[in-house]
Write a protein that holds these residues in place. Sequence first.
Motif, PDB file in Angstrom:
ATOM      1  N   LEU A  76      35.727  31.439  55.209  1.00 52.60           N
ATOM      2  CA  LEU A  76      37.017  31.080  54.638  1.00 52.60           C
ATOM      3  C   LEU A  76      38.075  31.368  55.694  1.00 52.60           C
ATOM      4  CD1 LEU A  76      36.757  32.661  51.057  1.00 52.60           C
ATOM      5  CD2 LEU A  76      36.054  30.389  51.801  1.00 52.60           C
ATOM      6  N   GLU A  77      38.897  30.376  55.953  1.00 53.86           N
ATOM      7  CA  GLU A  77      39.868  30.523  57.021  1.00 53.86           C
ATOM      8  C   GLU A  77      41.290  30.496  56.474  1.00 53.86           C
ATOM      9  OE1 GLU A  77      39.082  29.286  61.331  1.00 53.86           O
ATOM     10  OE2 GLU A  77      40.161  27.595  60.448  1.00 53.86           O
ATOM     11  N   CYS A  78      42.133  31.292  57.111  1.00 48.57           N
ATOM     12  CA  CYS A  78      43.533  31.391  56.704  1.00 48.57           C
ATOM     13  C   CYS A  78      44.396  31.299  57.955  1.00 48.57           C
ATOM     14  CB  CYS A  78      43.755  32.725  55.997  1.00 48.57           C
ATOM     15  SG  CYS A  78      45.465  33.078  55.568  1.00 48.57           S
ATOM     16  N   VAL A  79      45.460  30.517  57.855  1.00 49.09           N
ATOM     17  CA  VAL A  79      46.385  30.363  58.973  1.00 49.09           C
ATOM     18  C   VAL A  79      47.806  30.544  58.462  1.00 49.09           C
ATOM     19  CG1 VAL A  79      47.254  28.785  60.750  1.00 49.09           C
ATOM     20  CG2 VAL A  79      44.827  28.763  60.153  1.00 49.09           C
ATOM     21  N   GLN A  80      48.603  31.331  59.203  1.00 48.57           N
ATOM     22  CA  GLN A  80      50.017  31.498  58.856  1.00 48.57           C
ATOM     23  C   GLN A  80      50.876  31.092  60.046  1.00 48.57           C
ATOM     24  OE1 GLN A  80      51.969  34.106  60.349  1.00 48.57           O
ATOM     25  NE2 GLN A  80      50.339  35.380  61.244  1.00 48.57           N
ATOM     26  N   ASP A  81      52.052  30.567  59.734  1.00 48.97           N
ATOM     27  CA  ASP A  81      52.890  30.002  60.783  1.00 48.97           C
ATOM     28  C   ASP A  81      54.155  30.812  61.034  1.00 48.97           C
ATOM     29  OD1 ASP A  81      54.520  27.253  58.950  1.00 48.97           O
ATOM     30  OD2 ASP A  81      54.443  29.412  58.585  1.00 48.97           O
ATOM     31  N   MET A  82      54.197  32.069  60.570  1.00 52.16           N
ATOM     32  CA  MET A  82      55.426  32.861  60.687  1.00 52.16           C
ATOM     33  C   MET A  82      55.311  33.996  61.694  1.00 52.16           C
ATOM     34  SD  MET A  82      57.943  31.658  59.144  1.00 52.16           S
ATOM     35  CE  MET A  82      59.048  33.071  59.129  1.00 52.16           C
ATOM     36  N   ASP A  83      54.281  33.965  62.530  1.00 51.84           N
ATOM     37  CA  ASP A  83      54.130  34.996  63.552  1.00 51.84           C
ATOM     38  C   ASP A  83      54.011  36.396  62.939  1.00 51.84           C
ATOM     39  OD1 ASP A  83      55.858  36.255  66.474  1.00 51.84           O
ATOM     40  OD2 ASP A  83      53.813  35.481  66.322  1.00 51.84           O
ATOM     41  N   HIS A  84      53.434  36.483  61.755  1.00 49.42           N
ATOM     42  CA  HIS A  84      53.264  37.763  61.068  1.00 49.42           C
ATOM     43  C   HIS A  84      52.174  38.595  61.718  1.00 49.42           C
ATOM     44  CE1 HIS A  84      55.176  36.488  56.976  1.00 49.42           C
ATOM     45  NE2 HIS A  84      56.071  36.699  57.927  1.00 49.42           N
ATOM     46  N   GLU A  85      52.415  39.905  61.771  1.00 42.73           N
ATOM     47  CA  GLU A  85      51.430  40.805  62.357  1.00 42.73           C
ATOM     48  C   GLU A  85      50.280  41.090  61.382  1.00 42.73           C
ATOM     49  OE1 GLU A  85      55.358  41.389  64.255  1.00 42.73           O
ATOM     50  OE2 GLU A  85      54.689  41.446  62.171  1.00 42.73           O
ATOM     51  N   ASN A  86      50.626  41.232  60.101  1.00 42.31           N
ATOM     52  CA  ASN A  86      49.649  41.668  59.098  1.00 42.31           C
ATOM     53  C   ASN A  86      49.077  40.492  58.326  1.00 42.31           C
ATOM     54  OD1 ASN A  86      50.532  44.354  59.708  1.00 42.31           O
ATOM     55  ND2 ASN A  86      52.250  44.021  58.311  1.00 42.31           N
ATOM     56  N   MET A  87      47.774  40.527  58.126  1.00 38.98           N
ATOM     57  CA  MET A  87      47.127  39.522  57.279  1.00 38.98           C
ATOM     58  C   MET A  87      46.123  40.204  56.373  1.00 38.98           C
ATOM     59  SD  MET A  87      46.806  36.191  59.788  1.00 38.98           S
ATOM     60  CE  MET A  87      46.595  35.035  58.423  1.00 38.98           C
ATOM     61  N   PHE A  88      45.950  39.630  55.193  1.00 35.46           N
ATOM     62  CA  PHE A  88      45.165  40.269  54.142  1.00 35.46           C
ATOM     63  C   PHE A  88      44.228  39.251  53.489  1.00 35.46           C
ATOM     64  CE2 PHE A  88      48.063  43.935  53.796  1.00 35.46           C
ATOM     65  CZ  PHE A  88      49.207  43.414  54.372  1.00 35.46           C
ATOM     66  N   TRP A  89      43.082  39.742  53.049  1.00 33.61           N
ATOM     67  CA  TRP A  89      42.212  38.971  52.167  1.00 33.61           C
ATOM     68  C   TRP A  89      42.015  39.743  50.868  1.00 33.61           C
ATOM     69  CZ3 TRP A  89      40.855  34.113  52.005  1.00 33.61           C
ATOM     70  CH2 TRP A  89      40.805  33.360  53.182  1.00 33.61           C
ATOM     71  N   TYR A  90      42.317  39.071  49.749  1.00 37.97           N
ATOM     72  CA  TYR A  90      42.110  39.612  48.421  1.00 37.97           C
ATOM     73  C   TYR A  90      41.141  38.701  47.670  1.00 37.97           C
ATOM     74  CZ  TYR A  90      46.634  42.151  48.884  1.00 37.97           C
ATOM     75  OH  TYR A  90      47.680  42.957  49.272  1.00 37.97           O
ATOM     76  N   ARG A  91      40.540  39.253  46.627  1.00 35.52           N
ATOM     77  CA  ARG A  91      39.901  38.406  45.631  1.00 35.52           C
ATOM     78  C   ARG A  91      40.522  38.722  44.281  1.00 35.52           C
ATOM     79  NH1 ARG A  91      33.571  39.591  44.622  1.00 35.52           N
ATOM     80  NH2 ARG A  91      34.045  38.558  42.643  1.00 35.52           N
ATOM     81  N   GLN A  92      40.547  37.708  43.419  1.00 39.69           N
ATOM     82  CA  GLN A  92      41.183  37.851  42.117  1.00 39.69           C
ATOM     83  C   GLN A  92      40.209  37.381  41.061  1.00 39.69           C
ATOM     84  OE1 GLN A  92      44.682  35.404  41.368  1.00 39.69           O
ATOM     85  NE2 GLN A  92      45.627  37.044  40.188  1.00 39.69           N
ATOM     86  N   ASP A  93      39.924  38.261  40.122  1.00 40.62           N
ATOM     87  CA  ASP A  93      38.981  37.964  39.051  1.00 40.62           C
ATOM     88  C   ASP A  93      39.611  38.303  37.714  1.00 40.62           C
ATOM     89  OD1 ASP A  93      37.126  39.347  41.489  1.00 40.62           O
ATOM     90  OD2 ASP A  93      36.413  37.449  40.673  1.00 40.62           O
ATOM     91  N   PRO A  94      39.322  37.523  36.679  1.00 38.60           N
ATOM     92  CA  PRO A  94      39.892  37.798  35.345  1.00 38.60           C
ATOM     93  C   PRO A  94      39.562  39.221  34.893  1.00 38.60           C
ATOM     94  CG  PRO A  94      38.800  35.671  35.396  1.00 38.60           C
ATOM     95  CD  PRO A  94      38.475  36.330  36.691  1.00 38.60           C
ATOM     96  N   GLY A  95      40.577  39.911  34.441  1.00 41.28           N
ATOM     97  CA  GLY A  95      40.379  41.268  33.939  1.00 41.28           C
ATOM     98  C   GLY A  95      40.324  42.339  35.011  1.00 41.28           C
ATOM     99  N   LEU A  96      40.145  41.933  36.262  1.00 43.07           N
ATOM    100  CA  LEU A  96      40.063  42.912  37.360  1.00 43.07           C
ATOM    101  C   LEU A  96      41.285  42.847  38.270  1.00 43.07           C
ATOM    102  CD1 LEU A  96      36.301  42.559  38.349  1.00 43.07           C
ATOM    103  CD2 LEU A  96      37.356  44.349  36.973  1.00 43.07           C
ATOM    104  N   GLY A  97      42.105  41.841  38.096  1.00 44.49           N
ATOM    105  CA  GLY A  97      43.315  41.741  38.898  1.00 44.49           C
ATOM    106  C   GLY A  97      43.038  41.403  40.349  1.00 44.49           C
ATOM    107  N   LEU A  98      43.931  41.857  41.195  1.00 41.42           N
ATOM    108  CA  LEU A  98      43.879  41.567  42.626  1.00 41.42           C
ATOM    109  C   LEU A  98      43.211  42.747  43.327  1.00 41.42           C
ATOM    110  CD1 LEU A  98      45.224  39.106  44.040  1.00 41.42           C
ATOM    111  CD2 LEU A  98      47.120  40.618  44.601  1.00 41.42           C
TER     112      LEU A  98
END
Lengths: 115, 113
Positions: free
Chosen positions: A21-43
Amino acid sequence: DVKVTQSSRYLVKRTGEKVFLECVQDMDHENMFWYRQDPGLGLRLIYFSYDVKMKEKGDIPEGYSVSREKKERFSLILESASTNQTSMYLCASSSTAKTGYRTQYFGPGTRLLVL
Amino acid sequence: DAKTTQPPSMDCAEGRAANLPCNHSTISGNEYVYWYRQIHSQGPQYIIHGLKNNETNEMASLIITEDRKSSTLILPHATLRDTAVYYCIDFNAGGTSYGKLTFGQGTILTVHP
């Protein structure tokens, strides 16, 4: 405007497959995160990165790895997909600006189904 | 466990103001009040944040009580596209934390025609 894009909106994979799974940001941000979200378990935080080639485990890193070779790109890898990794995967980025302004901006999400 | 408390659901008529409350009973001095929303099957969208003072941007206004124990997000003229789950969060983005977001159950806002 901040823009965070994710490579796929929907993915269907088979158990045991390697998934990228690939993620790209265009704002020159230093920090990047991967979360998963499931019903009842939140982020839940899987991994984050505060600089190129740097990574830190989040709360649920088991079964996942990440790669950050370029500042704008953060990849999540499922080494051997399992059915319990069926979930919505969300990428986010933030700037290491002055305290209190580390607002996280999210991508549209990837809904992964592992059969 | 979520540190904030929100009503599970609210309704609003289109064109009227939507006022979404949140209780922050355990907020600490270096935590900001953040609001996000999530439209069905999409990623969370940042709305607004504040520390002590009231804030306004193009999307919404944020009212924070003087003791910071509660806040209200105001959508001044709700539209059908504002139907979403709204999350308020106490977010510590300082110190050694890079900022892990934890969403509670949120408030499901339904805007009716």
